[in-house]
Design a protein around this motif. Structure first.
Motif, PDB file in Angstrom:
ATOM      1  N   LYS A 133       0.956  -1.393  -0.060  1.00  0.00           N
ATOM      2  CA  LYS A 133      -0.206   0.262  -0.075  1.00  0.00           C
ATOM      3  C   LYS A 133       0.870   0.816   0.168  1.00  0.00           C
ATOM      4  O   LYS A 133       1.645   1.480   1.418  1.00  0.00           O
ATOM      5  CB  LYS A 133      -0.497  -0.249   1.451  1.00  0.00           C
ATOM      6  N   GLY A 134       1.381   1.451  -1.270  1.00  0.00           N
ATOM      7  CA  GLY A 134       1.658   2.791  -1.388  1.00  0.00           C
ATOM      8  C   GLY A 134       3.208   2.282  -2.204  1.00  0.00           C
ATOM      9  O   GLY A 134       3.231   1.626  -2.312  1.00  0.00           O
ATOM     10  N   GLY A 163      -0.702   7.283   2.612  1.00  0.00           N
ATOM     11  CA  GLY A 163      -0.504   8.301   2.104  1.00  0.00           C
ATOM     12  C   GLY A 163       0.574   9.419   2.145  1.00  0.00           C
ATOM     13  O   GLY A 163       1.139  10.435   2.221  1.00  0.00           O
ATOM     14  N   PHE A 164       2.007   8.037   1.985  1.00  0.00           N
ATOM     15  CA  PHE A 164       3.491   8.498   2.463  1.00  0.00           C
ATOM     16  C   PHE A 164       3.880   9.495   1.051  1.00  0.00           C
ATOM     17  O   PHE A 164       4.817  11.037   1.436  1.00  0.00           O
ATOM     18  CB  PHE A 164       4.675   7.778   2.796  1.00  0.00           C
ATOM     19  N   PRO A 165       2.662  10.377  -0.089  1.00  0.00           N
ATOM     20  CA  PRO A 165       3.576  11.173  -0.540  1.00  0.00           C
ATOM     21  C   PRO A 165       3.150  11.451  -0.781  1.00  0.00           C
ATOM     22  O   PRO A 165       3.722  13.284  -1.277  1.00  0.00           O
ATOM     23  CB  PRO A 165       2.889  10.102  -2.276  1.00  0.00           C
ATOM     24  N   ALA A 166       1.478  12.350  -0.043  1.00  0.00           N
ATOM     25  CA  ALA A 166       1.243  13.340   0.300  1.00  0.00           C
ATOM     26  C   ALA A 166       2.395  13.600   0.807  1.00  0.00           C
ATOM     27  O   ALA A 166       2.054  15.635   1.490  1.00  0.00           O
ATOM     28  CB  ALA A 166      -0.596  13.318   0.731  1.00  0.00           C
ATOM     29  N   LEU A 167       2.883  13.527   2.346  1.00  0.00           N
ATOM     30  CA  LEU A 167       3.874  14.406   2.477  1.00  0.00           C
ATOM     31  C   LEU A 167       4.585  15.407   1.926  1.00  0.00           C
ATOM     32  O   LEU A 167       5.323  16.622   2.478  1.00  0.00           O
ATOM     33  CB  LEU A 167       4.708  13.133   3.422  1.00  0.00           C
ATOM     34  N   ALA A 168       5.336  15.344   0.527  1.00  0.00           N
ATOM     35  CA  ALA A 168       5.762  16.786  -0.253  1.00  0.00           C
ATOM     36  C   ALA A 168       4.784  17.698  -0.574  1.00  0.00           C
ATOM     37  O   ALA A 168       6.018  17.753  -0.888  1.00  0.00           O
ATOM     38  CB  ALA A 168       6.191  15.460  -1.621  1.00  0.00           C
ATOM     39  N   ASP A 169       3.573  17.403  -0.473  1.00  0.00           N
ATOM     40  CA  ASP A 169       2.729  18.599  -0.572  1.00  0.00           C
ATOM     41  C   ASP A 169       3.453  19.459  -0.098  1.00  0.00           C
ATOM     42  O   ASP A 169       2.861  20.311  -1.017  1.00  0.00           O
ATOM     43  CB  ASP A 169       1.809  18.405  -0.660  1.00  0.00           C
ATOM     44  N   ALA A 170       3.415  19.426   1.597  1.00  0.00           N
ATOM     45  CA  ALA A 170       3.732  20.414   2.389  1.00  0.00           C
ATOM     46  C   ALA A 170       5.287  20.211   2.557  1.00  0.00           C
ATOM     47  O   ALA A 170       5.450  21.165   3.396  1.00  0.00           O
ATOM     48  CB  ALA A 170       2.994  20.319   3.446  1.00  0.00           C
ATOM     49  N   ASP A 171       6.296  19.934   2.385  1.00  0.00           N
ATOM     50  CA  ASP A 171       7.779  20.105   2.478  1.00  0.00           C
ATOM     51  C   ASP A 171       8.281  19.624   1.334  1.00  0.00           C
ATOM     52  O   ASP A 171       8.410  17.805   1.356  1.00  0.00           O
ATOM     53  CB  ASP A 171       7.479  18.977   4.004  1.00  0.00           C
ATOM     54  N   THR A 172       9.414  20.571   1.110  1.00  0.00           N
ATOM     55  CA  THR A 172       9.570  20.198  -0.195  1.00  0.00           C
ATOM     56  C   THR A 172      11.301  19.630   0.126  1.00  0.00           C
ATOM     57  O   THR A 172      11.685  18.907  -0.498  1.00  0.00           O
ATOM     58  CB  THR A 172      10.592  21.237  -0.436  1.00  0.00           C
ATOM     59  N   VAL A 173      11.297  19.413   1.539  1.00  0.00           N
ATOM     60  CA  VAL A 173      12.581  18.117   2.066  1.00  0.00           C
ATOM     61  C   VAL A 173      12.044  16.728   1.752  1.00  0.00           C
ATOM     62  O   VAL A 173      13.038  16.243   1.428  1.00  0.00           O
ATOM     63  CB  VAL A 173      13.647  19.116   3.591  1.00  0.00           C
ATOM     64  N   GLN A 175      12.372  11.767  -1.129  1.00  0.00           N
ATOM     65  CA  GLN A 175      11.293  11.000  -1.582  1.00  0.00           C
ATOM     66  C   GLN A 175      11.838  11.120  -3.036  1.00  0.00           C
ATOM     67  O   GLN A 175      12.049   8.916  -3.785  1.00  0.00           O
ATOM     68  CB  GLN A 175      10.029  11.290  -1.647  1.00  0.00           C
ATOM     69  N   ALA A 176      12.364  12.017  -3.694  1.00  0.00           N
ATOM     70  CA  ALA A 176      12.812  11.242  -5.799  1.00  0.00           C
ATOM     71  C   ALA A 176      14.069  11.310  -5.455  1.00  0.00           C
ATOM     72  O   ALA A 176      14.026  10.526  -5.763  1.00  0.00           O
ATOM     73  CB  ALA A 176      12.768  12.587  -6.193  1.00  0.00           C
ATOM     74  N   ARG A 183       7.307   8.961  10.666  1.00  0.00           N
ATOM     75  CA  ARG A 183       7.935  10.386  11.203  1.00  0.00           C
ATOM     76  C   ARG A 183       9.780   8.870  10.815  1.00  0.00           C
ATOM     77  O   ARG A 183      10.837   8.859  10.845  1.00  0.00           O
ATOM     78  CB  ARG A 183       7.986  10.465  12.356  1.00  0.00           C
ATOM     79  N   SER A 184       9.132   7.525  11.476  1.00  0.00           N
ATOM     80  CA  SER A 184      10.844   6.845  11.615  1.00  0.00           C
ATOM     81  C   SER A 184      11.190   6.287  10.208  1.00  0.00           C
ATOM     82  O   SER A 184      12.242   6.852   9.866  1.00  0.00           O
ATOM     83  CB  SER A 184      10.016   5.299  11.777  1.00  0.00           C
ATOM     84  N   ARG A 185      10.036   6.187   9.014  1.00  0.00           N
ATOM     85  CA  ARG A 185      10.677   6.888   7.144  1.00  0.00           C
ATOM     86  C   ARG A 185      11.320   7.955   6.476  1.00  0.00           C
ATOM     87  O   ARG A 185      12.749   7.005   6.250  1.00  0.00           O
ATOM     88  CB  ARG A 185       9.238   5.858   7.013  1.00  0.00           C
TER      89      ARG A 185
END
Length: 313
Positions: free
Chosen positions: A9-10, A108-118, A123-124, A296-298
């Motif tokens: 999932k993800g 839901g992990f990819p969505a963290l990138a929407d608000a945090d460029t780091v 992820q990239a 957060r662990s990831r």
């Protein structure tokens, strides 16, 4: 042998997991470059030994392919047939999912990138990489004690030697692997080359704790984080750093900010361009990390991995 299949999932990449293990000194991972992840390790019950060969086809799209595994469960010299060891094979499947963090919903992990460029950059840089855990909280705790005040390469050599000399040999996808000694075996050792008497005494105590249920992954993950860490710190040789290691990389807890890991703190400071006061304040760093929840662990793993890669380059 039984065949198991996992639908991530993800984002998930087995190839990224293998690359991580190849660069992670404590894993001592050296195997054929054929895309198969081979593992042998004591089962969570402390009695059986599990062998598994894990595969995933490469895909071009955003949806990860299914992960498949051939799993064998051993009791001494006996390999349990799938139809006679259904419960053991199901438990082995669950343990493998935890090791690869496939038991965590990462949709839901990819969505963290929407608000945090780091996070977007991490992820990239590390597409599909999830935390690859120790085989159990028991092995994570043992590794922490062995590695105290010595180089990682020395600790890895001692752990590998323990597996070779005292662990069970298992044939996995054409290769012979040695599982780390089960708790009942480790607690009966009276001498280990390279380990002091105090470390060996602590390993025996950890083995007893594992056999008594004190290092149960499900119980540790089911508690509030601080309660689990407090409980782990009561074990001999387990301090704040080691307790976080056991909880995140042993029990596979997906949402812990490492307050006792300066390497992660330095990586956060570098990536976020923080001033010295903020960089040295774990509480303020934890506030930044709160936005990464429930992963957060990831994110902490990705920060540490990228920092290590940069240092090597």
């Amino acid at each position: 042998m039984t065949a198991a299949s996992f639908t991530p999932k993800g984002p998930f990449s087995l190839a990224a997991s293998i690359r991580f293990l190849e660069g992670f000194t404590p894993a001592s991972y050296e195997q054929a470059a054929d895309g198969v992840l081979r593992m042998a390790f004591p089962a969570d019950d402390g009695v059986h030994v599990i062998g598994c060969a894990v595969r995933q086809k490469e895909t071009a799209g955003p949806t990860p392919a299914a992960v498949t595994a051939d799993i064998t469960v051993h009791h001494g010299d006996t390999t349990l047939p799938a139809h006679l060891g259904t419960g053991r094979h199901q438990a082995a499947r669950a343990q493998l999912a935890r090791i690869l963090s496939l038991d965590v919903d990462g949709a839901g992990f990819p969505a963290l990138a929407d608000a945090d460029t780091v996070v977007a950059g991490l992820q990239a840089d590390c597409p599909g990489l999830r935390p690859v855990c120790f085989h159990s909280p028991y092995e994570a705790a043992v590794r922490a004690v062995i590695g105290n005040r010595i180089r990682m390469s020395q600790a890895a050599a001692i752990k590998a030697r323990l597996a070779r000399d005292h662990g069970q040999a298992v044939r996995v996808a054409g290769e012979e692997l040695h599982a780390f000694p089960a708790p009942d075996v480790l607690r009966r050792l009276d001498r280990v080359e390279g380990l002091s008497d105090i470390k060996l005494e602590r390993l025996r105590a950890l083995s007893e704790a594992a056999l008594d249920g004190g290092l149960d992954a499900a119980i540790l993950r089911g508690q509030p984080v601080e309660s689990a860490l407090t409980e782990l710190r009561e074990l001999p040789g387990i301090g704040p750093f080691s307790a976080e290691l056991v909880l995140t990389r042993g029990a596979g807890h997906p949402d812990v900010f490492p307050t006792a890991e300066p390497r992660v703190h330095r990586a956060i400071a570098t990536r976020y361009g923080l001033d010295a006061a903020t960089a040295g304040d774990p509480a303020r760093l934890a506030g930044i990390a709160a936005a990464w929840s429930p992963y957060r662990s990831r994110v902490a793993l990705l920060l540490r991995t990228r920092a290590q890669d940069s240092a090597r380059r």
